[in-house]
Write an enzyme that holds these catalytic residues in place. Sequence first.
Site, mmCIF file in Angstrom:
data_model
loop_
_atom_site.group_PDB
_atom_site.id
_atom_site.type_symbol
_atom_site.label_atom_id
_atom_site.label_comp_id
_atom_site.label_asym_id
_atom_site.label_seq_id
_atom_site.Cartn_x
_atom_site.Cartn_y
_atom_site.Cartn_z
ATOM 1 C CD GLU A 1 -2.901 1.354 2.165
ATOM 2 O OE1 GLU A 1 -3.259 2.494 2.475
ATOM 3 O OE2 GLU A 1 -3.317 0.329 2.714
ATOM 4 C CG HIS B 1 -2.841 -7.396 9.999
ATOM 5 N ND1 HIS B 1 -2.519 -8.057 8.837
ATOM 6 C CD2 HIS B 1 -4.188 -7.400 10.080
ATOM 7 C CE1 HIS B 1 -3.633 -8.453 8.236
ATOM 8 N NE2 HIS B 1 -4.657 -8.061 8.956
ATOM 9 C CD GLU C 1 -5.284 -11.543 8.398
ATOM 10 O OE1 GLU C 1 -4.749 -11.305 7.304
ATOM 11 O OE2 GLU C 1 -6.453 -11.237 8.677
ATOM 12 C CB VAL D 1 -5.623 2.358 15.167
ATOM 13 C CG1 VAL D 1 -5.227 3.577 14.371
ATOM 14 C CG2 VAL D 1 -5.934 1.176 14.250
ATOM 15 C CG HIS E 1 -6.941 -7.100 13.330
ATOM 16 N ND1 HIS E 1 -7.479 -8.321 12.994
ATOM 17 C CD2 HIS E 1 -6.680 -6.482 12.148
ATOM 18 C CE1 HIS E 1 -7.541 -8.435 11.676
ATOM 19 N NE2 HIS E 1 -7.068 -7.331 11.141
#
Length: 347
Positions: free
Chosen positions: A174, A231, A262, A290, A294
């Site tokens: 991204e 994450h 993940e 943040v 999750h």
Amino acid sequence: MKKTAIFMLSLALVAGMLSGCSGDSSDSSAKDSSSAADSSSVAETSAEDSTEDSSETSEEETMDDDENYDTGDASLDDIRNQDNIGDNELLVLSFGTSYNDSRRLTIGAIEGDLEKAFPDFSVRRGFTANIIIDHVQRRDNILIDDVDAALERAVNNGVKNLVVQPTHLMHGLEYDELVKEVGNYSDAFDQVVFGEPLLNSDDDFVRVEKAITEWTASYDDGETAICFMGHGTEADSNEVYQKMQDLLTKDGYTNYFVGTVEAQPSLDDVLAKVQAGDYKRVVLEPLMVVAGDHANNDMAGDEDGSWKKTFEDAGYEVECLLRGLGENEDIRAIYVDHAKAAIDSLK
């Protein structure tokens, strides 16, 4: 042509600094291995599943509009979509979160620190996740700019010097997409430069290690395993988690553990390491900008498979710290320094 050349120079500088994931002990050696990061190079994704930082809140936005929990008062958050920007804009791009309190205390706090540090720049916000933007608008009647809207706002306001500071944890897909997307507007500005994500250089890793260990020092009693949940991504940039784990272990923080939702290290990996020690209690905290879905569900939820439930079932007393990295002043200072480097590169 001059504007395009300046942006491409900025892009080249960004590509040349994809160094934080190497696992080496010096900045120079990290840069030598940046090609691996480049090839996969972020949320805290549109590849929401291929970057950590940007996907850290991706699944939270599948929630129904009739959610039965309170995420805080959205009106307390400054969404920073004002006009009258002036010549100089500092555009802070985040994946985003619909957890109102966390958004204000993390992303909003980063933006606030940037505004204090650079009074000659108008700080504005853009979110990359339209699903989050749409959800917040439906639920709270508040519209946050997406990247295109933020860039159009800058163009319409006659901004000349655009500095883009992502709040991503790492380089990834991204981040690269943002560089390309902003590049589509580069001819509209005199200069465009990018700041680095949180974990870029070896010094960044050291500073993050110091921040998170000092933040949790009161729990470091010899009987508590302190576990950070990131994450994770299938991309090569996922190795930032192992690099952080290796640094913590090398520096004597042997009761600190890093895992991901993940990817690797997994929850099972972290559990096995904790069980290999003589710990009575486990403290869980997100390694994410943040504290969104999750953190609240995958980490602190009561459902089977959550980190909390898994450690409780293994016999541990568990405490969950629902706070994003953006709440930490020392973490925010890293973003400020990265933005300063970008601003200093303006001619």
